[in-house]
Structures are given as structure tokens and as C-alpha cells.
Design a protein around this motif. Sequence first.
Motif, short mmCIF file in Angstrom:
data_model
loop_
_atom_site.label_atom_id
_atom_site.label_comp_id
_atom_site.label_asym_id
_atom_site.label_seq_id
_atom_site.Cartn_x
_atom_site.Cartn_y
_atom_site.Cartn_z
N GLY A 69 -10.85 51.61 29.20
CA GLY A 69 -10.12 52.35 30.23
C GLY A 69 -8.76 51.79 30.56
N LEU A 70 -8.69 50.51 30.88
CA LEU A 70 -7.41 49.91 31.26
C LEU A 70 -6.44 49.91 30.09
N TRP A 71 -6.92 49.57 28.89
CA TRP A 71 -6.04 49.52 27.73
C TRP A 71 -5.55 50.91 27.35
N ALA A 72 -6.40 51.91 27.50
CA ALA A 72 -5.98 53.28 27.21
C ALA A 72 -4.91 53.73 28.20
N PHE A 77 0.74 54.93 29.39
CA PHE A 77 1.96 54.67 30.17
C PHE A 77 3.10 54.24 29.25
N LEU A 78 2.80 53.40 28.26
CA LEU A 78 3.84 52.96 27.33
C LEU A 78 4.37 54.12 26.48
N ALA A 80 4.30 57.34 27.30
CA ALA A 80 5.06 58.22 28.19
C ALA A 80 6.42 57.61 28.52
N GLY A 81 6.47 56.29 28.73
CA GLY A 81 7.75 55.63 28.98
C GLY A 81 8.69 55.73 27.80
N GLY A 82 8.15 55.58 26.61
CA GLY A 82 8.97 55.73 25.41
C GLY A 82 9.51 57.14 25.25
N LEU A 83 8.66 58.11 25.51
CA LEU A 83 9.11 59.51 25.42
C LEU A 83 10.18 59.83 26.47
N ILE A 100 12.89 55.88 34.89
CA ILE A 100 11.71 55.98 34.03
C ILE A 100 10.49 55.42 34.77
N GLY A 101 10.67 54.29 35.44
CA GLY A 101 9.57 53.69 36.20
C GLY A 101 9.09 54.59 37.32
N ARG A 102 10.01 55.16 38.06
CA ARG A 102 9.63 56.08 39.15
C ARG A 102 8.91 57.30 38.60
N THR A 103 9.43 57.85 37.52
CA THR A 103 8.79 59.03 36.93
C THR A 103 7.39 58.70 36.43
N LEU A 104 7.23 57.54 35.80
CA LEU A 104 5.91 57.14 35.33
C LEU A 104 4.93 56.95 36.49
N LEU A 105 5.39 56.35 37.57
CA LEU A 105 4.51 56.17 38.72
C LEU A 105 4.09 57.50 39.32
N ARG A 106 5.01 58.44 39.40
CA ARG A 106 4.68 59.73 40.03
C ARG A 106 3.84 60.60 39.12
#
Length: 131
Positions: A69-72, A77-78, A80-83, A100-106
Motif C-alpha cells: 500500500g505505502l509503496w504503491a 505520487f512520483l 503523477a509528479g513526473g507527469l 507541483i507539490g500543492r497539486t499533488l497534495l490536493r
Amino acid sequence: MSAFMGWLQTLYTFLALVPFVSFFATWGITYYVTKDKKKATYLSVDVTTLFLIGSVAVMTRQLFETGLGLWAMILLFLIAGGLLGNMQNRVKGKIDPVKIGRTLLRLGFVVLSACYVLLVFIGIGKYIVAS
């Protein structure tokens, strides 16, 4: 020092088990300080996402008996951050890591909230079937 770390661990465990408490607590404190509903909502979403990551990872491990779960989540997240970084580079010609960080968090808040609710119902169903 050990007692303080134990207290912090207990606090994190509680907030990860019921992440909506951290959302409302953060929203209330931020709104009290800033009187800005938009800023309070955004900060609450960002903080709650951190608790949802731990909560969904533990629930996945308990329900499906896997440590994936955590690794997935980290992998997603990685990716999505790359995209998002690729998209920013193509559109604007530069990358803004803060955006990018804000977008990933939201985005993570929306996806992980849905996963949290789904896993709660799966856990309830699994408990009822086992009884």
C-alpha cells in the motif's frame, strides 16, 4: 524525550485513524488566525492528505495483508509528479516544484479520501462476513 515522542506517535495515530478530525481542527485554527476561508480550506486539505497517506497504507495492509500500500502510493505520487512536471515544462517552459507539490497534495486528498471511504466499507463488510 521518549515520553514526548510517545505522545507525538499517539497523536499521529489518532489523527491518521480519523483524518476528518485533522481537517476540521486545521480548518478551525487557520480560519481563526487568518479569517480567510479559502486559505483555511487549502491548508486543511494539504495537512489532511499527510494523515490520509498513513491511514490508507495501514488499512490496505490490514485488509489485504500486503505491505504494498505505502509503496504503491509513493509510486503513484512520483508518477503523477513526473507527469505534472512534464506538462509544466511543455506549457510554460519551466518547472515550479511548489505548484507541483500543492497539486499533488490536493489530488492526493481527493483520491485518498475516496480510497479511505472505500476501505472503511470493505473493512466493515469483511468484519460482518467473518462474524
